[in-house]
Design a protein around this motif. Structure first.
Motif, PDB file in Angstrom:
ATOM      1  N   GLN A 173      -0.305   5.451  -6.444  1.00  6.49           N
ATOM      2  CA  GLN A 173      -1.528   5.559  -6.278  1.00  6.49           C
ATOM      3  C   GLN A 173      -3.434   5.390  -5.142  1.00  6.49           C
ATOM      4  OE1 GLN A 173      -3.014   7.335  -9.816  1.00  6.49           O
ATOM      5  NE2 GLN A 173      -0.995   7.082 -10.104  1.00  6.49           N
ATOM      6  N   ARG A 174      -2.477   4.906  -4.202  1.00  9.93           N
ATOM      7  CA  ARG A 174      -3.234   4.331  -3.263  1.00  9.93           C
ATOM      8  C   ARG A 174      -2.806   5.004  -2.061  1.00  9.93           C
ATOM      9  NH1 ARG A 174      -5.096  -1.322  -1.286  1.00  9.93           N
ATOM     10  NH2 ARG A 174      -5.967  -0.504   0.000  1.00  9.93           N
ATOM     11  N   THR A 175      -3.301   5.898  -1.278  1.00  8.06           N
ATOM     12  CA  THR A 175      -3.376   6.777  -0.030  1.00  8.06           C
ATOM     13  C   THR A 175      -4.020   6.648   1.319  1.00  8.06           C
ATOM     14  OG1 THR A 175      -2.866   8.614  -1.420  1.00  8.06           O
ATOM     15  CG2 THR A 175      -3.291   8.807   1.200  1.00  8.06           C
ATOM     16  N   VAL A 176      -3.802   6.237   2.441  1.00  5.52           N
ATOM     17  CA  VAL A 176      -4.603   6.080   3.545  1.00  5.52           C
ATOM     18  C   VAL A 176      -4.413   7.126   3.597  1.00  5.52           C
ATOM     19  CG1 VAL A 176      -4.951   4.047   6.130  1.00  5.52           C
ATOM     20  CG2 VAL A 176      -4.262   2.490   3.556  1.00  5.52           C
ATOM     21  N   ASP A 226       3.248   1.866  -3.488  1.00  2.64           N
ATOM     22  CA  ASP A 226       1.822   2.189  -4.530  1.00  2.64           C
ATOM     23  C   ASP A 226       1.247   3.531  -4.797  1.00  2.64           C
ATOM     24  OD1 ASP A 226      -0.444   2.463  -6.469  1.00  2.64           O
ATOM     25  OD2 ASP A 226      -1.416   0.816  -5.892  1.00  2.64           O
ATOM     26  N   ILE A 231       0.587  -1.286   0.445  1.00  5.04           N
ATOM     27  CA  ILE A 231      -0.272   0.275   0.043  1.00  5.04           C
ATOM     28  C   ILE A 231       1.332   1.706   0.150  1.00  5.04           C
ATOM     29  CG2 ILE A 231      -1.552   1.470   1.666  1.00  5.04           C
ATOM     30  CD1 ILE A 231      -2.781  -1.318   2.602  1.00  5.04           C
ATOM     31  N   ILE A 268      -8.111   5.484  -2.937  1.00  2.04           N
ATOM     32  CA  ILE A 268      -7.277   4.414  -4.674  1.00  2.04           C
ATOM     33  C   ILE A 268      -7.923   5.299  -5.117  1.00  2.04           C
ATOM     34  CG2 ILE A 268      -6.445   2.681  -5.429  1.00  2.04           C
ATOM     35  CD1 ILE A 268      -7.877   1.047  -3.367  1.00  2.04           C
ATOM     36  N   ALA A 314     -11.493   7.216  -8.620  1.00  3.73           N
ATOM     37  CA  ALA A 314     -11.573   6.711  -7.330  1.00  3.73           C
ATOM     38  C   ALA A 314     -12.509   6.096  -6.367  1.00  3.73           C
ATOM     39  CB  ALA A 314     -11.375   8.087  -6.505  1.00  3.73           C
ATOM     40  N   ASP A 357      -9.011   5.202   3.148  1.00  3.06           N
ATOM     41  CA  ASP A 357      -8.347   4.475   1.997  1.00  3.06           C
ATOM     42  C   ASP A 357      -8.861   5.039   0.506  1.00  3.06           C
ATOM     43  OD1 ASP A 357      -6.752   2.538   0.333  1.00  3.06           O
ATOM     44  OD2 ASP A 357      -7.571   1.176   1.032  1.00  3.06           O
TER      45      ASP A 357
END
Length: 149
Positions: free
Chosen positions: A50-53, A48, A45, A69, A82, A67
């Motif tokens: 393109q992914r933000t938590v 990546d 995660i 994406i 998204a 989360d």
């Protein structure tokens, strides 16, 4: 309170919050065991782009998470879209604008990424969450299907 991208040291607190979604089983001490699978997933995660938590933090405590994406796309002139998932606010902190702040931050990030839409799914039993999402401007405009493997 601040909203920020999560970092590795937030993982235990995020797993604790995600327990409210019913996916994790607490240990006898009430904590969520940080499995090697969770650590491996976190590594994927966090690398990546393109992914933000996101996490909501107040006085050093993680009190909410979400989360986000961003998905590359070939329709809509190749504009991305998204997904927002795993939205959770600590039960003791709900109804104080934390979820709203998390979702607004995610919407801003999606807009900055050029997304033309943001989608989310919520279990049909979570009627309170549905009212929240409607209040945030989301519309129940599609019927969702899942097939678990």
């Amino acid at each position: 309170m601040i909203i920020r991208a999560a970092i590795r040291s937030d993982l235990g607190a995020i797993l604790r919050l995600l327990r409210d979604l019913g996916d994790s089983t607490p240990t006898q001490s009430g904590t969520v065991r940080m499995s090697s699978a969770a650590v491996r997933a976190w590594t994927r995660i966090e690398t990546d782009p393109q992914r933000t938590v996101l996490v909501a933090e107040r006085r050093g405590q993680i009190i909410g998470t979400l989360d986000l994406i961003v998905v590359a796309n070939l329709t809509h002139d190749a504009q991305p879209w998204a997904i927002v998932d795993n939205v959770v606010v600590d039960a003791a902190c709900r109804r104080r604008g934390i979820g709203r702040a998390l979702v607004e931050d995610a919407l801003n990030r999606a807009g900055e990424a050029g997304c033309y839409k943001v989608e989310l799914l919520s279990h049909e039993s979570r009627t309170g969450a549905h009212a929240f999402y409607r209040a945030m401007g989301f519309e129940n405009s599609a019927e969702g299907f899942r097939r678990y493997i």
